[in-house]
Design a protein around this motif. Structure first.
Motif, PDB file in Angstrom:
ATOM      1  N   PRO A   1      10.816 -10.830   8.254  1.00  0.00           N
ATOM      2  CA  PRO A   1      10.635 -12.660   8.815  1.00  0.00           C
ATOM      3  C   PRO A   1      10.884 -12.718  10.470  1.00  0.00           C
ATOM      4  O   PRO A   1      10.657 -13.402  10.627  1.00  0.00           O
ATOM      5  N   ILE A   2      12.064 -11.966  10.681  1.00  0.00           N
ATOM      6  CA  ILE A   2      12.908 -12.407  11.571  1.00  0.00           C
ATOM      7  C   ILE A   2      11.539 -12.150  13.239  1.00  0.00           C
ATOM      8  O   ILE A   2      11.993 -13.117  14.339  1.00  0.00           O
ATOM      9  N   PHE A   3      11.196 -11.265  13.023  1.00  0.00           N
ATOM     10  CA  PHE A   3      10.719 -11.070  14.005  1.00  0.00           C
ATOM     11  C   PHE A   3       9.519 -11.480  14.245  1.00  0.00           C
ATOM     12  O   PHE A   3       8.740 -12.449  15.534  1.00  0.00           O
ATOM     13  N   PRO A   4       8.312 -11.490  13.113  1.00  0.00           N
ATOM     14  CA  PRO A   4       6.797 -12.202  13.696  1.00  0.00           C
ATOM     15  C   PRO A   4       7.231 -13.964  14.438  1.00  0.00           C
ATOM     16  O   PRO A   4       7.399 -15.067  15.136  1.00  0.00           O
ATOM     17  N   ILE A   5       8.889 -14.416  13.616  1.00  0.00           N
ATOM     18  CA  ILE A   5       9.459 -15.250  14.089  1.00  0.00           C
ATOM     19  C   ILE A   5       9.612 -16.008  15.345  1.00  0.00           C
ATOM     20  O   ILE A   5       9.166 -16.835  15.987  1.00  0.00           O
ATOM     21  N   THR A   6      10.549 -14.820  15.707  1.00  0.00           N
ATOM     22  CA  THR A   6      10.600 -14.659  17.059  1.00  0.00           C
ATOM     23  C   THR A   6      10.026 -14.324  18.194  1.00  0.00           C
ATOM     24  O   THR A   6       9.547 -14.848  18.891  1.00  0.00           O
ATOM     25  N   PHE A   7       8.297 -14.042  17.720  1.00  0.00           N
ATOM     26  CA  PHE A   7       7.552 -13.553  18.858  1.00  0.00           C
ATOM     27  C   PHE A   7       6.815 -15.304  18.671  1.00  0.00           C
ATOM     28  O   PHE A   7       6.614 -15.068  19.414  1.00  0.00           O
ATOM     29  N   GLY A   8       7.006 -15.780  17.657  1.00  0.00           N
ATOM     30  CA  GLY A   8       6.627 -17.234  17.720  1.00  0.00           C
ATOM     31  C   GLY A   8       7.183 -18.140  18.294  1.00  0.00           C
ATOM     32  O   GLY A   8       6.623 -18.891  19.506  1.00  0.00           O
TER      33      GLY A   8
ATOM     34  N   HIS B   1       8.910   5.008   2.747  1.00  0.00           N
ATOM     35  CA  HIS B   1       7.183   4.842   2.158  1.00  0.00           C
ATOM     36  C   HIS B   1       7.580   4.049   1.206  1.00  0.00           C
ATOM     37  O   HIS B   1       8.302   3.549   1.302  1.00  0.00           O
ATOM     38  N   ASP B   2       6.149   4.459   0.888  1.00  0.00           N
ATOM     39  CA  ASP B   2       5.664   3.384  -0.607  1.00  0.00           C
ATOM     40  C   ASP B   2       6.441   2.759  -1.273  1.00  0.00           C
ATOM     41  O   ASP B   2       6.467   1.958  -1.868  1.00  0.00           O
ATOM     42  N   GLY B   3       7.501   3.921  -1.440  1.00  0.00           N
ATOM     43  CA  GLY B   3       8.786   3.792  -2.794  1.00  0.00           C
ATOM     44  C   GLY B   3      10.051   2.650  -2.556  1.00  0.00           C
ATOM     45  O   GLY B   3      10.280   2.785  -2.693  1.00  0.00           O
ATOM     46  N   GLY B   4      10.540   2.380  -1.144  1.00  0.00           N
ATOM     47  CA  GLY B   4      11.096   1.635  -0.634  1.00  0.00           C
ATOM     48  C   GLY B   4      11.081  -0.096  -0.645  1.00  0.00           C
ATOM     49  O   GLY B   4       9.911  -0.383  -0.507  1.00  0.00           O
ATOM     50  N   ASP B   5      12.311  -0.623  -0.534  1.00  0.00           N
ATOM     51  CA  ASP B   5      11.253  -2.033  -0.142  1.00  0.00           C
ATOM     52  C   ASP B   5      11.421  -2.446   1.063  1.00  0.00           C
ATOM     53  O   ASP B   5      12.498  -1.313   2.241  1.00  0.00           O
ATOM     54  N   PRO B   6      10.679  -3.140   1.777  1.00  0.00           N
ATOM     55  CA  PRO B   6      10.890  -3.954   3.573  1.00  0.00           C
ATOM     56  C   PRO B   6      12.348  -4.204   3.393  1.00  0.00           C
ATOM     57  O   PRO B   6      13.181  -5.009   2.159  1.00  0.00           O
ATOM     58  N   PRO B   7      13.056  -3.843   4.739  1.00  0.00           N
ATOM     59  CA  PRO B   7      14.137  -4.630   5.216  1.00  0.00           C
ATOM     60  C   PRO B   7      14.144  -6.307   4.837  1.00  0.00           C
ATOM     61  O   PRO B   7      13.077  -6.799   4.800  1.00  0.00           O
ATOM     62  N   ALA B   8      15.090  -6.665   4.495  1.00  0.00           N
ATOM     63  CA  ALA B   8      15.632  -8.498   4.621  1.00  0.00           C
ATOM     64  C   ALA B   8      15.195  -8.950   5.250  1.00  0.00           C
ATOM     65  O   ALA B   8      15.281  -9.856   5.462  1.00  0.00           O
TER      66      ALA B   8
END
Length: 114
Positions: free
Chosen positions: A27-34, A17-24
């Protein structure tokens, strides 16, 4: 129901939840989608161009499937012997079999009907 949801959020580890950092690797997912959609569009463009270049257009059309001055002769030009003679003379001039003076002389003779 609200207490169940709140209990799940509180009981979950902090990175969920809000207390954690997003996984490193986010960015792979939107780049792969594009890149996926670029590949789909590129493939579609390639196949359409290939079909058009192969003469997959309408019958009697030029190269690329569109009517143009450099397309194959249609039925009206195939039936015209003067047009065929002019095309043959132009091909011979392009190959260097006749010089410019002879080409102009013979082309004017063909145009004047003799």
């Amino acid at each position: 129901m609200m207490t169940t949801l709140a209990a799940q959020v509180v009981a979950s580890p902090p990175e969920w939840h809000d207390g954690g950092d997003p996984p490193a690797f986010w960015p792979i997912f939107p780049i792969t989608f594009g890149l996926f959609w670029l590949a789909v569009l590129g493939t579609a463009f390639y196949l359409i161009r290939r079909r058009i270049a192969a003469g997959g257009g309408r019958p009697g059309t030029g190269p690329g499937g569109w009517r143009g001055p450099f397309g194959p002769p249609d039925a009206a030009h195939e039936a015209d012997p003067m047009r065929n003679a002019q095309l043959i003379l132009a091909e011979r001039f392009a190959r260097g079999e006749v010089d410019e003076d002879e080409f102009l002389m013979r082309m004017s003779a063909l145009r004047n009907g003799g």
